[in-house]
Design a protein around this motif. Structure first.
Motif, short mmCIF file in Angstrom:
data_model
loop_
_atom_site.label_atom_id
_atom_site.label_comp_id
_atom_site.label_asym_id
_atom_site.label_seq_id
_atom_site.Cartn_x
_atom_site.Cartn_y
_atom_site.Cartn_z
N ALA A 1 12.77 10.88 7.72
CA ALA A 1 11.46 11.53 7.73
C ALA A 1 10.40 10.45 7.60
N GLU A 2 9.32 10.60 8.33
CA GLU A 2 8.22 9.64 8.27
C GLU A 2 6.99 10.33 7.71
N GLN A 3 6.31 9.66 6.79
CA GLN A 3 5.09 10.23 6.23
C GLN A 3 4.00 9.17 6.13
N VAL A 4 2.87 9.43 6.76
CA VAL A 4 1.71 8.55 6.64
C VAL A 4 1.05 8.81 5.29
N VAL A 5 1.01 7.79 4.45
CA VAL A 5 0.48 7.96 3.09
C VAL A 5 -0.80 7.14 2.85
N HIS B 1 0.82 -1.21 0.00
CA HIS B 1 0.00 0.00 0.00
C HIS B 1 0.86 1.26 0.00
N ALA B 2 1.96 1.24 0.73
CA ALA B 2 2.83 2.42 0.77
C ALA B 2 3.45 2.68 -0.60
N VAL B 3 3.85 1.61 -1.28
CA VAL B 3 4.41 1.77 -2.63
C VAL B 3 3.37 2.36 -3.56
N LYS B 4 2.15 1.83 -3.51
CA LYS B 4 1.09 2.33 -4.38
C LYS B 4 0.74 3.78 -4.04
N ALA B 5 0.78 4.12 -2.76
CA ALA B 5 0.49 5.49 -2.37
C ALA B 5 1.53 6.44 -2.95
N TYR B 6 2.79 6.06 -2.87
CA TYR B 6 3.85 6.89 -3.45
C TYR B 6 3.65 7.05 -4.96
N MET B 7 3.37 5.95 -5.65
CA MET B 7 3.21 6.00 -7.10
C MET B 7 1.97 6.79 -7.51
N GLY B 8 1.02 6.93 -6.60
CA GLY B 8 -0.19 7.70 -6.89
C GLY B 8 -0.01 9.19 -6.74
#
Length: 234
Positions: free
Chosen positions: A148-152, A60-67
């Motif tokens: 750095a931490e980011q909730v995506v 999900h984190a990978v998909k969020a970044y790619m989105g």
């Protein structure tokens, strides 16, 4: 010949996993007990575009970044990630980006990062969900590594009352475990199958009838549950 086996998956499974169950004559149901909502985080990208080393512990984190908007999102120069489905997703969408560290569990991954890290790495960014475990940030902090931490994305519980008795129920995350048991108890003849140790730990709050996959991978868990249930039904 084993009797009919009925298994519930608490998330939608890939086609290969469904095919394996069909080939074995398994009655397989899929009912997601969580859903994912991707975050809108435009404030991240107000600064000039930068190059980073990304840490991913879920697909999900990978998909969020790619989105995110490709014109403004940070450029990933390297990746550290959980092995299995997350690493496969990284290779699929970022085929030319090197993977510096890949391990099945977060505790192993953060140890690898700490051992390999040096000042030449691009800025570390940990992309995660709102219910992430503390393993990665605590491990990086203890090692003195800036990040750095980011909730995506956000994980939303979708509990549903279940009346059917299954031979096995497949669990893929602590969030799905807590969602399921918020409305259900595990019948005495049902085994809870966990994809990994973290999910098994969450299950221990509700039952001692737990079987954990030998590797934290969806297809491995499905095959393991099928063979396990066939053994107890013969």
């Amino acid at each position: 010949m084993h009797r009919s086996i009925h298994i519930l998956s608490t998330k939608a499974l890939r086609t290969a996993s469904q095919d394996r169950a069909a080939q074995e004559g398994i009655r397989l149901e899929m009912l997601p007990f969580i859903r994912i909502e991707y975050s809108d985080v435009p404030e991240l990208f107000a600064a000039p575009k930068s190059s980073i080393t990304a840490i991913f512990t879920s697909v999900h984190a990978v998909k969020a970044y790619m989105g995110m908007d490709a014109a403004t999102r940070p450029e990933i120069k390297a990746v550290c990630c959980i092995a299995g489905a997350t690493e496969r997703e990284v290779h699929s969408v970022l085929p030319h980006v090197p993977v510096l560290a890949s391990r099945p569990y977060a505790a192993e991954l953060v140890r690898d990062i700490a051992q390999q890290y040096n000042a030449s790495w691009s800025s570390l960014h940990f992309y995660c969900g709102d219910q992430r475990m503390p393993t990665i940030p605590e491990g990086l902090a203890q090692a003195g590594i800036p990040f750095a931490e980011q909730v995506v994305y956000h994980t939303i519980a979708c509990p549903e009352k279940i009346d059917t008795v299954y031979e096995g129920i497949l669990f893929f995350s602590p969030s799905a475990v807590h969602s399921f048991f918020s409305l259900n108890a595990l019948p005495e003849q049902t085994i809870a199958f966990a994809i990994g140790h973290t999910t098994a730990g969450a299950l221990q709050q509700y039952t001692n009838r737990i079987a954990t996959a030998p590797q934290p991978d969806e297809e491995v868990l499905v095959a393991y549950a099928i063979e396990y249930c066939k053994e107890i039904k013969t």
